[in-house]
Scaffold this active site. Structure first.
Site: not given
Ligand code: 5GP
Length: 124
Positions: A35-36, A103, A107, A109
């Site tokens: 994760d970034i 996103v 996915h 985590h």
């Molecule tokens: P969500 O809230 O959709 O479950 O989590 C999305 C995750 O994607 C977040 O933890 C965020 O830090 C990660 N993320 C967003 N953009 C990028 C990216 O460009 N690269 C990576 N490696 N992680 C990302």
């Protein structure tokens, strides 16, 4: 009604090689990368390569091969990060507005490397 997949989302762009990622492992149907914005010493995202919006879209519409591959990839991430066998981890997926999914590409985590606290805060 099927969910509409947005092919411009950031993980679709990662899968197309348009944006770099720190890959942990890759399998025929899945990709795992750091994760970034890590929230724990281990914070890996595992995504299917197929165009699925969220968990239930994937569970309903992915092929058996994709589902098996994804789950085995998750298990391998737990292993290579030292979470399992080890001190454990948490696997979380967010979906939709209430899940606060950022996103819109499914996915999981995988978080670990420290005590993670309770699963969810009380609303009150
Ligand atoms: P969500 O809230 O959709 O479950 O989590 C999305 C995750 O994607 C977040 O933890 C965020 O830090 C990660 N993320 C967003 N953009 C990028 C990216 O460009 N690269 C990576 N490696 N992680 C990302």
């Amino acid at each position: 009604m099927p969910k509409t997949y947005d092919p411009t989302n950031i993980f679709a762009r990662i899968l197309r090689g348009e944006i770099p990622n720190k890959t942990v492992l890759e399998t025929p149907h899945s990709l795992a990368f750091h994760d970034i914005n890590p929230l724990a010493p281990v914070h890996v995202l595992v995504i299917p390569k197929g165009a699925y919006v969220d968990f239930d879209d994937f569970a309903r519409n992915a092929t058996d091969a994709e589902i098996v591959d994804f789950n085995r990839a998750c298990a391998k991430v737990c292993e290579v990060t030292g979470c399992s066998p080890g001190e454990g981890y948490r696997a979380i997926t967010n979906a939709g507005a209430h899940g606060m999914q950022e996103v819109p590409h499914y996915h999981l985590h995988i978080l670990g490397g420290r005590v993670l606290g309770r699963m969810i805060a009380r609303a009150d």
